[in-house]
Design a protein around this motif. Structure first.
Motif, PDB file in Angstrom:
ATOM      1  N   UNK A  14       0.841  -1.200   0.000  1.00  0.00           N
ATOM      2  CA  UNK A  14       0.000   0.000   0.000  1.00  0.00           C
ATOM      3  C   UNK A  14       0.874   1.248   0.000  1.00  0.00           C
ATOM      4  N   UNK A  15       0.458   2.254  -0.765  1.00  0.00           N
ATOM      5  CA  UNK A  15       1.262   3.467  -0.877  1.00  0.00           C
ATOM      6  C   UNK A  15       0.384   4.715  -0.919  1.00  0.00           C
ATOM      7  N   UNK A  16       0.915   5.786  -0.407  1.00  0.00           N
ATOM      8  CA  UNK A  16       0.319   7.120  -0.488  1.00  0.00           C
ATOM      9  C   UNK A  16       1.491   8.089  -0.512  1.00  0.00           C
ATOM     10  N   UNK A  19       3.291  19.851  -2.211  1.00  0.00           N
ATOM     11  CA  UNK A  19       3.095  18.395  -2.144  1.00  0.00           C
ATOM     12  C   UNK A  19       1.641  18.017  -2.399  1.00  0.00           C
ATOM     13  N   UNK A  20       0.925  18.870  -3.111  1.00  0.00           N
ATOM     14  CA  UNK A  20      -0.494  18.586  -3.346  1.00  0.00           C
ATOM     15  C   UNK A  20      -0.731  17.405  -4.293  1.00  0.00           C
ATOM     16  N   UNK A  21       0.047  17.242  -5.373  1.00  0.00           N
ATOM     17  CA  UNK A  21      -0.173  16.072  -6.239  1.00  0.00           C
ATOM     18  C   UNK A  21       0.240  14.788  -5.514  1.00  0.00           C
ATOM     19  N   UNK A  22      -0.664  13.831  -5.446  1.00  0.00           N
ATOM     20  CA  UNK A  22      -0.412  12.558  -4.762  1.00  0.00           C
ATOM     21  C   UNK A  22      -0.746  11.385  -5.688  1.00  0.00           C
ATOM     22  N   UNK A  23      -0.172  10.247  -5.352  1.00  0.00           N
ATOM     23  CA  UNK A  23      -0.663   8.978  -5.870  1.00  0.00           C
ATOM     24  C   UNK A  23      -1.048   8.112  -4.688  1.00  0.00           C
ATOM     25  N   UNK A  24      -2.059   7.291  -4.875  1.00  0.00           N
ATOM     26  CA  UNK A  24      -2.525   6.421  -3.808  1.00  0.00           C
ATOM     27  C   UNK A  24      -3.003   5.109  -4.396  1.00  0.00           C
ATOM     28  N   UNK A  25      -2.861   4.025  -3.646  1.00  0.00           N
ATOM     29  CA  UNK A  25      -3.318   2.725  -4.125  1.00  0.00           C
ATOM     30  C   UNK A  25      -2.542   1.581  -3.531  1.00  0.00           C
ATOM     31  N   UNK A  26      -2.587   0.443  -4.206  1.00  0.00           N
ATOM     32  CA  UNK A  26      -1.874  -0.731  -3.723  1.00  0.00           C
ATOM     33  C   UNK A  26      -1.494  -1.630  -4.896  1.00  0.00           C
ATOM     34  N   UNK A  27      -0.444  -2.406  -4.673  1.00  0.00           N
ATOM     35  CA  UNK A  27       0.025  -3.387  -5.649  1.00  0.00           C
ATOM     36  C   UNK A  27      -0.052  -4.762  -5.020  1.00  0.00           C
ATOM     37  N   UNK A  28      -0.273  -5.775  -5.836  1.00  0.00           N
ATOM     38  CA  UNK A  28      -0.347  -7.154  -5.351  1.00  0.00           C
ATOM     39  C   UNK A  28       0.813  -7.951  -5.915  1.00  0.00           C
ATOM     40  N   UNK A  29       1.481  -8.684  -5.051  1.00  0.00           N
ATOM     41  CA  UNK A  29       2.619  -9.494  -5.485  1.00  0.00           C
ATOM     42  C   UNK A  29       2.147 -10.723  -6.254  1.00  0.00           C
ATOM     43  N   UNK A  37       5.169  -6.015  -9.805  1.00  0.00           N
ATOM     44  CA  UNK A  37       3.981  -6.549  -9.125  1.00  0.00           C
ATOM     45  C   UNK A  37       3.012  -7.120 -10.157  1.00  0.00           C
ATOM     46  N   UNK A  38       2.229  -8.093  -9.747  1.00  0.00           N
ATOM     47  CA  UNK A  38       1.293  -8.726 -10.688  1.00  0.00           C
ATOM     48  C   UNK A  38       0.100  -7.824 -10.981  1.00  0.00           C
ATOM     49  N   UNK A  39      -0.270  -6.984 -10.010  1.00  0.00           N
ATOM     50  CA  UNK A  39      -1.376  -6.040 -10.201  1.00  0.00           C
ATOM     51  C   UNK A  39      -0.988  -4.692  -9.595  1.00  0.00           C
ATOM     52  N   UNK A  40      -1.444  -3.622 -10.228  1.00  0.00           N
ATOM     53  CA  UNK A  40      -1.205  -2.279  -9.707  1.00  0.00           C
ATOM     54  C   UNK A  40      -2.504  -1.490  -9.770  1.00  0.00           C
ATOM     55  N   UNK A  41      -2.975  -1.050  -8.613  1.00  0.00           N
ATOM     56  CA  UNK A  41      -4.177  -0.226  -8.515  1.00  0.00           C
ATOM     57  C   UNK A  41      -3.733   1.160  -8.045  1.00  0.00           C
TER      58      UNK A  41
END
Length: 243
Positions: free
Chosen positions: A170-172, A233-243, A216-220
């Motif tokens: 998970x990343x933000x 720092x207003x531009x962000x990315x958020x989501x998660x990747x699956x191994x 990663x096998x999937x990236x959301x």
């Protein structure tokens, strides 16, 4: 416009020169003692503004529990524990951070979040998690960290290594803005000074590209504008990747 931008960055670099010299002679390390206090206090404001984003990000963390029903989560760069309140009940958290001076503030967050179980604290950079075994955790979390590491690809490699098959990262993260925007202008100009005030924070990284190349096998992944957050720092990315 480009010439103006380069000129302004040079001016900002000149202003930052004393901080550069402090780092060169080893005295900047004193700031690492002060930074956890600053980060801890900023956390409250950031979490208030980003509460809905974080709640949405971590809403399905529990679905990555292991086959025995337990969820083992490792947080890279846990800092003062700003994410703990968003983790599901009963989750076991392994904390890692290269700055040991976060300890007092981290313990405050632990005391305030009794719904979690806390494993060991590992003083280590995200690029080197050698004390964590391969495929030993269900989830890895990394928020507002990839901006300041020395190698984003290496951190992502370590995250994949310690994740079990089917686990999630998970990343933000705040990222660079579109080069045609005023946000990018200010990011580019003030980055030299921001780097030192933010303990190594770099505001012109296109971190999504590293995530896309991490294997990663999937990236959301979603690009968002963080509500109420300072322009830099207003531009962000958020989501998660699956191994």
């Amino acid at each position: 416009m480009k010439c103006l931008m380069v000129f302004c960055r040079l001016v900002c670099s000149a202003v930052s020169l004393p901080l550069y010299l402090l780092e060169a002679v080893g005295l900047y390390a004193m700031y690492k003692r002060l930074f956890p206090l600053l980060a801890y206090n900023i956390t409250f404001s950031y979490n208030d503004k980003m509460h809905r984003v974080k709640r949405e990000l971590f809403r399905n963390v529990a679905s990555f529990a292991g086959s025995d029903g337990t969820l083992r989560l490792l947080e890279i760069g846990c800092g003062s524990g700003a994410n703990f309140s968003f983790y599901p009940d009963g989750c076991t958290v392994v904390c890692t951070d290269p700055n040991r001076h976060f300890d007092a503030y981290l313990r405050r967050s632990m005391d305030a979040n009794k719904h979690l179980t806390y494993d060991t604290f590992i003083e280590a950079s995200g690029e080197d998690l050698r004390s964590v075994e391969d495929e030993s955790v269900d989830v890895v979390v990394c928020t507002l960290v990839l901006c300041s590491v020395s190698s984003v690809p290496r951190v992502l490699h370590e995250a994949r290594r310690v994740l079990r098959a089917g686990g999630a990262f998970y990343f933000l993260e705040h990222v660079v803005s579109d080069p045609s925007s005023w946000t990018y202008f200010f990011q580019y100009v003030f980055e030299p000074l921001w780097y030192y005030l933010g303990d190594g924070c770099t505001v012109t990284r296109a971190t999504w590209r590293d995530l896309e190349a991490a294997g990663f096998s999937e990236l959301h992944l979603r690009h968002i504008e963080a509500p109420g957050v300072t322009l830099m720092i207003r531009p962000h990315i958020t989501g998660y990747s699956i191994k």
